[in-house]
Write a protein that holds these residues in place. Structure first.
Motif, PDB file in Angstrom:
ATOM      1  N   ARG A  14     -42.092  32.372 -10.033  1.00 53.63           N
ATOM      2  CA  ARG A  14     -42.186  30.921  -9.949  1.00 53.63           C
ATOM      3  C   ARG A  14     -42.891  30.392 -11.186  1.00 53.63           C
ATOM      4  O   ARG A  14     -43.775  31.049 -11.742  1.00 53.63           O
ATOM      5  CB  ARG A  14     -42.978  30.475  -8.710  1.00 53.63           C
ATOM      6  N   VAL A  15     -42.528  29.171 -11.581  1.00 55.34           N
ATOM      7  CA  VAL A  15     -43.228  28.508 -12.665  1.00 55.34           C
ATOM      8  C   VAL A  15     -44.237  27.540 -12.044  1.00 55.34           C
ATOM      9  O   VAL A  15     -43.936  26.829 -11.081  1.00 55.34           O
ATOM     10  CB  VAL A  15     -42.246  27.765 -13.607  1.00 55.34           C
ATOM     11  N   ASP A  16     -45.467  27.574 -12.570  1.00 56.37           N
ATOM     12  CA  ASP A  16     -46.578  26.785 -12.031  1.00 56.37           C
ATOM     13  C   ASP A  16     -46.545  25.386 -12.626  1.00 56.37           C
ATOM     14  O   ASP A  16     -46.877  25.186 -13.798  1.00 56.37           O
ATOM     15  CB  ASP A  16     -47.896  27.488 -12.355  1.00 56.37           C
ATOM     16  N   LEU A  17     -46.157  24.404 -11.805  1.00 53.27           N
ATOM     17  CA  LEU A  17     -46.127  23.009 -12.233  1.00 53.27           C
ATOM     18  C   LEU A  17     -47.272  22.217 -11.625  1.00 53.27           C
ATOM     19  O   LEU A  17     -47.229  20.987 -11.573  1.00 53.27           O
ATOM     20  CB  LEU A  17     -44.791  22.367 -11.839  1.00 53.27           C
ATOM     21  N   GLY A  18     -48.301  22.900 -11.172  1.00 50.85           N
ATOM     22  CA  GLY A  18     -49.427  22.210 -10.568  1.00 50.85           C
ATOM     23  C   GLY A  18     -49.163  21.946  -9.097  1.00 50.85           C
ATOM     24  O   GLY A  18     -49.434  22.780  -8.238  1.00 50.85           O
ATOM     25  N   GLY A  19     -48.624  20.770  -8.773  1.00 52.74           N
ATOM     26  CA  GLY A  19     -48.350  20.421  -7.387  1.00 52.74           C
ATOM     27  C   GLY A  19     -47.184  21.161  -6.771  1.00 52.74           C
ATOM     28  O   GLY A  19     -47.028  21.163  -5.548  1.00 52.74           O
ATOM     29  N   HIS A  55     -39.040  16.378  -5.409  1.00 51.22           N
ATOM     30  CA  HIS A  55     -40.264  15.603  -5.514  1.00 51.22           C
ATOM     31  C   HIS A  55     -41.119  15.907  -4.290  1.00 51.22           C
ATOM     32  O   HIS A  55     -40.590  16.050  -3.180  1.00 51.22           O
ATOM     33  CB  HIS A  55     -39.983  14.094  -5.559  1.00 51.22           C
ATOM     34  N   ALA A  56     -42.420  15.957  -4.478  1.00 48.80           N
ATOM     35  CA  ALA A  56     -43.348  16.169  -3.362  1.00 48.80           C
ATOM     36  C   ALA A  56     -44.245  14.949  -3.222  1.00 48.80           C
ATOM     37  O   ALA A  56     -44.683  14.354  -4.223  1.00 48.80           O
ATOM     38  CB  ALA A  56     -44.184  17.425  -3.590  1.00 48.80           C
ATOM     39  N   PHE A  57     -44.521  14.587  -1.973  1.00 48.69           N
ATOM     40  CA  PHE A  57     -45.323  13.400  -1.685  1.00 48.69           C
ATOM     41  C   PHE A  57     -46.392  13.730  -0.648  1.00 48.69           C
ATOM     42  O   PHE A  57     -46.245  14.666   0.153  1.00 48.69           O
ATOM     43  CB  PHE A  57     -44.436  12.273  -1.120  1.00 48.69           C
ATOM     44  N   ALA A  58     -47.451  12.933  -0.645  1.00 47.25           N
ATOM     45  CA  ALA A  58     -48.453  13.049   0.408  1.00 47.25           C
ATOM     46  C   ALA A  58     -47.887  12.512   1.712  1.00 47.25           C
ATOM     47  O   ALA A  58     -47.004  11.647   1.719  1.00 47.25           O
ATOM     48  CB  ALA A  58     -49.711  12.268   0.021  1.00 47.25           C
ATOM     49  N   PHE A  70     -44.725  16.017   2.039  1.00 42.10           N
ATOM     50  CA  PHE A  70     -43.300  15.860   2.311  1.00 42.10           C
ATOM     51  C   PHE A  70     -42.549  16.242   1.044  1.00 42.10           C
ATOM     52  O   PHE A  70     -42.891  15.796  -0.056  1.00 42.10           O
ATOM     53  CB  PHE A  70     -42.995  14.411   2.695  1.00 42.10           C
ATOM     54  N   LEU A  71     -41.529  17.068   1.185  1.00 37.57           N
ATOM     55  CA  LEU A  71     -40.727  17.498   0.046  1.00 37.57           C
ATOM     56  C   LEU A  71     -39.335  16.897   0.180  1.00 37.57           C
ATOM     57  O   LEU A  71     -38.671  17.061   1.211  1.00 37.57           O
ATOM     58  CB  LEU A  71     -40.624  19.024  -0.001  1.00 37.57           C
ATOM     59  N   ASP A  75     -47.516   8.729  -1.576  1.00 35.96           N
ATOM     60  CA  ASP A  75     -47.965   8.868  -2.963  1.00 35.96           C
ATOM     61  C   ASP A  75     -47.395  10.169  -3.536  1.00 35.96           C
ATOM     62  O   ASP A  75     -47.441  11.210  -2.857  1.00 35.96           O
ATOM     63  CB  ASP A  75     -49.494   8.919  -3.047  1.00 35.96           C
ATOM     64  N   PRO A  76     -46.850  10.144  -4.751  1.00 34.80           N
ATOM     65  CA  PRO A  76     -46.307  11.388  -5.314  1.00 34.80           C
ATOM     66  C   PRO A  76     -47.409  12.387  -5.642  1.00 34.80           C
ATOM     67  O   PRO A  76     -48.491  12.013  -6.115  1.00 34.80           O
ATOM     68  CB  PRO A  76     -45.595  10.916  -6.591  1.00 34.80           C
TER      69      PRO A  76
END
Length: 221
Positions: free
Chosen positions: A41-46, A81-84, A146-147, A185-186
């Motif tokens: 996997r590549v680490d993109l932070g979130g 995209h991932a969101f809170a 939420f993804l 929120d993203p």
């Protein structure tokens, strides 16, 4: 790999993860706090995004912030995209209704169908200068996140091709973090360390001109 203006391509290195308990489930997407299978996997932070042979990865921007990733493979695309999200309830039902309204508002068609991740949307969306394009909207509610995944191209209509991108979604790891965030929120992403270092080195070697923009990643919307 990542694309940047006036720059060679940068290979995405696998994320290094610590030892964890064996996963209780057999399929993700995964939360960073639970046990999950090791993978490249590549680490993109979130997001920790799975990568494979022939994958091209681009990052999408919202203003100056990286908010999503686009995986291109086999004439198909997967945008994630991932969101809170709230602690006690998911938001996919609400988001699905909003997406349906947006598709219809621009002259497209949409219907609900059952997919490998539950209820999803199968849409046909008008595209400027082209024939209307089939798109699948997938939503997964996780613990406080939420993804959203959008599949387009051949994979939107070909189940065999779609499996490659569905497996990417299954193996994503979401890193929500502990900071307070409002629902929807993203979850912000970042360039991998290797790409940041390469861009900094390139910027240091470039002559400075007052009206020239610096290195950029490809922007997708």
């Amino acid at each position: 790999m990542f694309r940047r203006r006036r720059s060679a391509e940068v290979e995405a290195a696998p994320a290094v993860s610590e030892d964890r308990p064996a996963p209780a489930r057999t399929s993700g997407p995964w939360d960073a706090q639970e046990g999950y299978p090791e993978a490249e996997r590549v680490d993109l932070g979130g997001l920790h995004l799975p990568i494979g042979p022939g994958f091209e990865v681009q990052l999408s921007l919202a203003g100056d912030q990286i908010d999503g990733a686009l995986v291109l493979v086999n004439e198909s695309a997967l945008q994630v995209h991932a969101f809170a999200a709230p602690k006690r309830s998911g938001i996919w039902d609400e988001v699905r209704t909003e997406l349906s309204r947006e598709v219809v508002a621009v002259g497209g068609t949409v219907q609900e169908q059952e997919g490998p991740f539950g209820t999803e949307l199968a849409a046909v969306v008008p595209t400027q200068g082209q024939e209307p394009q089939p798109v699948r909207y997938i939503g997964i509610d996780g613990p406080r996140w939420f993804l959203r995944a959008v599949i387009s191209g051949r994979a939107a209509v070909d189940a065999a091709v779609a499996e490659t991108l569905e497996n990417v979604v299954r193996d994503i790891v979401v890193v929500r973090g502990e900071e307070p965030m409002a629902p929807k929120d993203p979850i912000q992403l970042r360039l991998p360390a290797e790409a940041r270092q390469a861009m900094e080195e390139q910027a240091a070697q470039q002559p400075k001109y007052p009206f020239e923009r610096g290195p950029e990643i490809t922007e997708t919307r």
